[in-house]
Write a protein that holds these residues in place. Structure first.
Motif, short mmCIF file in Angstrom:
data_model
loop_
_atom_site.label_atom_id
_atom_site.label_comp_id
_atom_site.label_asym_id
_atom_site.label_seq_id
_atom_site.Cartn_x
_atom_site.Cartn_y
_atom_site.Cartn_z
N THR A 1 54.10 35.93 43.11
CA THR A 1 55.48 36.25 43.51
C THR A 1 55.61 36.76 44.94
O THR A 1 56.70 37.19 45.35
N TYR B 1 55.13 44.02 47.74
CA TYR B 1 55.94 42.79 47.86
C TYR B 1 57.43 43.12 47.86
O TYR B 1 58.25 42.24 48.14
N LYS C 1 50.39 46.41 41.69
CA LYS C 1 49.31 46.99 42.50
C LYS C 1 49.77 48.26 43.19
O LYS C 1 50.94 48.37 43.60
N HIS D 1 45.39 47.55 45.51
CA HIS D 1 45.73 46.31 46.23
C HIS D 1 44.69 45.96 47.29
O HIS D 1 44.40 44.79 47.53
N TRP E 1 46.77 48.18 54.84
CA TRP E 1 46.90 46.91 55.57
C TRP E 1 46.64 47.08 57.06
O TRP E 1 45.99 46.26 57.70
N SER F 1 41.44 44.70 44.05
CA SER F 1 41.79 43.49 44.78
C SER F 1 41.28 43.61 46.21
O SER F 1 41.31 44.71 46.78
N PRO G 1 45.61 30.35 45.53
CA PRO G 1 44.77 29.25 45.04
C PRO G 1 45.12 27.91 45.70
O PRO G 1 44.33 26.99 45.68
N LEU G 2 46.33 27.85 46.33
CA LEU G 2 46.73 26.64 47.05
C LEU G 2 46.62 26.85 48.56
O LEU G 2 47.25 26.16 49.35
N GLY H 1 49.63 26.94 50.53
CA GLY H 1 50.30 25.65 50.77
C GLY H 1 49.65 24.83 51.87
O GLY H 1 49.90 23.64 52.01
N GLU I 1 57.58 22.19 40.54
CA GLU I 1 56.23 22.61 40.95
C GLU I 1 55.64 23.59 39.94
O GLU I 1 54.47 23.52 39.60
N GLN J 1 54.41 21.62 37.07
CA GLN J 1 53.21 20.89 37.45
C GLN J 1 51.99 21.82 37.45
O GLN J 1 50.91 21.45 37.01
N1 LIG Z 1 46.04 40.66 46.20
C1 LIG Z 1 46.41 40.18 47.36
O1 LIG Z 1 46.16 40.77 48.43
C2 LIG Z 1 47.13 38.87 47.42
C3 LIG Z 1 47.22 38.16 48.65
C4 LIG Z 1 47.87 36.94 48.65
C5 LIG Z 1 48.44 36.44 47.48
N2 LIG Z 1 48.36 37.17 46.30
C6 LIG Z 1 48.99 36.66 45.04
O2 LIG Z 1 48.66 35.27 44.88
C7 LIG Z 1 49.87 34.54 44.81
C8 LIG Z 1 49.70 33.13 45.35
O3 LIG Z 1 49.27 33.12 46.69
P1 LIG Z 1 50.21 32.65 47.89
O4 LIG Z 1 51.58 33.11 47.61
O5 LIG Z 1 49.52 33.09 49.12
O6 LIG Z 1 50.17 31.09 47.93
P2 LIG Z 1 49.72 29.84 47.04
O7 LIG Z 1 50.07 30.02 45.63
O8 LIG Z 1 48.31 29.53 47.41
O9 LIG Z 1 50.66 28.72 47.70
C9 LIG Z 1 52.04 28.82 47.64
C10 LIG Z 1 52.66 27.66 48.39
O10 LIG Z 1 52.37 26.44 47.72
C11 LIG Z 1 53.58 25.77 47.41
N3 LIG Z 1 53.41 25.15 46.07
C12 LIG Z 1 53.23 25.75 44.90
N4 LIG Z 1 53.05 24.85 43.91
C13 LIG Z 1 53.15 23.64 44.49
C14 LIG Z 1 53.06 22.31 43.99
N5 LIG Z 1 52.82 22.05 42.70
N6 LIG Z 1 53.25 21.28 44.87
C15 LIG Z 1 53.50 21.52 46.17
N7 LIG Z 1 53.58 22.76 46.71
C16 LIG Z 1 53.39 23.82 45.87
C17 LIG Z 1 54.66 26.82 47.40
O11 LIG Z 1 55.87 26.22 47.73
P3 LIG Z 1 57.31 26.85 47.29
O12 LIG Z 1 57.23 28.29 47.55
O13 LIG Z 1 58.26 26.10 48.17
O14 LIG Z 1 57.50 26.52 45.86
C18 LIG Z 1 54.17 27.76 48.49
O15 LIG Z 1 54.52 27.26 49.78
C19 LIG Z 1 50.87 35.40 45.59
O16 LIG Z 1 52.19 35.01 45.38
C20 LIG Z 1 50.51 36.77 45.08
O17 LIG Z 1 51.05 36.98 43.79
C21 LIG Z 1 47.70 38.35 46.27
#
Ligand SMILES: NC(=O)c1ccc[n+]([C@@H]2O[C@H](COP(=O)([O-])OP(=O)(O)OC[C@H]3O[C@@H](n4cnc5c(N)ncnc54)[C@H](OP(=O)(O)O)[C@@H]3O)[C@@H](O)[C@H]2O)c1
Length: 271
Positions: A22, A51, A76, A109, A114, A150, A200-201, A204, A247, A250
């Motif tokens: 989120t 967040y 967190k 966290h 940070w 984390s 994990p993506l 993006g 998405e 998916q």
């Molecule tokens: N503990 C920590 O310090 C930490 C740090 C980073 C992240 N996190 C957690 O991990 C989560 C995920 O990481 P993240 O937000 O960095 O990014 P992510 O999940 O790796 O990637 C998100 C991006 O991928 C796009 N996306 C998602 N599903 C898709 C699909 N099926 N096809 C095409 N595009 C897709 C999203 O687009 P849209 O948004 O346009 O849908 C967004 O731009 C965070 O939201 C947070 O909860 C934790």
């Protein structure tokens, strides 16, 4: 045969394998996303005080038709809180903000605030132990069901293992094709800690990468699905963030297996 969509933490608690990330959603967006996600089958949500959207996540949970006990909520401790008293306060404030009796998984966290990350060498060992003591107490008091960390490196994990009472249930770190911190993952897993894969993506960034697209085509899946399955096959929980319903759907459809030869190639991929 029904599919088990959960893994089990070191204290016996079940955790959904795929949860909605989120980060970067505001309160309104996240409320809507959580409600939609619950309808299509998500049971886990990852947020953080930092967040700024805990309220929206709580509202999304409140407005869903699913029993609270069926949902798994992670939040967190803010990274600038590194003392016992303010950690206790942060936990109680989070419960009030969510409007809930308990949090499923509570994480430190980051070992460092940070502002210090990649700039300052202080790992805040004492401060993290103060965080941990307050979190252990919250666990015993039933305010949280599991506690973890984390962004912890091995030395940060060792500080807790050596001086804390409870072994962290998880280490939530960045894991994706192209960024797989093997040694840390193996070490945590050897200590019975689960790895939660954030970004994990790759935020993006790699979804249009030609090498990833090639692998995805072979399995007739999207690059996102390929990347998520890679993390799952490494034994991780994955936290893909999306506020797009297609998405989101998916990202739950991961009923395929990457063969071991391709996993080996993906592990070695330089992107
Ligand atoms: N503990 C920590 O310090 C930490 C740090 C980073 C992240 N996190 C957690 O991990 C989560 C995920 O990481 P993240 O937000 O960095 O990014 P992510 O999940 O790796 O990637 C998100 C991006 O991928 C796009 N996306 C998602 N599903 C898709 C699909 N099926 N096809 C095409 N595009 C897709 C999203 O687009 P849209 O948004 O346009 O849908 C967004 O731009 C965070 O939201 C947070 O909860 C934790």
């Amino acid at each position: 045969m029904s599919v088990d969509n959960t893994l089990t933490l070191n204290n016996g608690i079940k955790i959904p394998k795929v949860q909605l990330g989120t980060w970067l959603m505001n309160n309104d967006e996240v409320k809507r996303a959580v409600q939609q996600a619950v309808k299509i089958g998500y049971r886990g949500f990852d947020t953080a005080k930092d967040y700024g959207n805990e309220l929206g996540v709580g509202k999304g949970i409140w407005n869903s038709d699913i029993e609270r006990s069926e949902l798994f909520l992670t939040t967190k401790i803010p990274t600038n809180v590194k003392d016992y008293k303010n950690t206790k306060r942060a936990i109680d404030e989070a419960l009030t903000t969510f409007g809930l009796d308990y949090i499923d998984l509570l994480l430190i966290h980051s070992p460092q605030p940070w502002i210090e990350v990649n700039r300052v060498s202080d790992r805040h060992f004492e401060g993290n132990l103060e965080n941990w003591q307050a979190m252990e107490e919250a666990l015993k008091a039933g305010k949280v069901r599991a506690i973890g960390v984390s962004n912890f490196l091995k030395e940060d994990v060792d500080n807790i293992l050596k001086n804390g009472e409870i072994i962290p249930a998880v280490n939530q770190i960045e894991v994706n094709v192209g960024h797989t911190p093997w040694d840390l993952m193996k070490y945590c897993q050897s200590q019975r800690m689960l790895i939660e894969a954030y970004s994990p993506l790759a935020h993006g960034r790699l979804l249009t990468n030609s090498k990833i697209k090639e692998f995805a085509k072979k399995y007739r899946v999207s690059p996102a699905q390929l990347m998520l399955k890679y993390d799952l096959q490494l034994g991780c929980v994955v936290l893909p963030k999306s506020d797009d319903i297609d998405e989101m759907k998916q990202n739950l459809e991961l009923d395929f297996t990457i063969n071991s030869r391709d996993m080996d190639q993906l592990k070695r991929l330089e992107l």
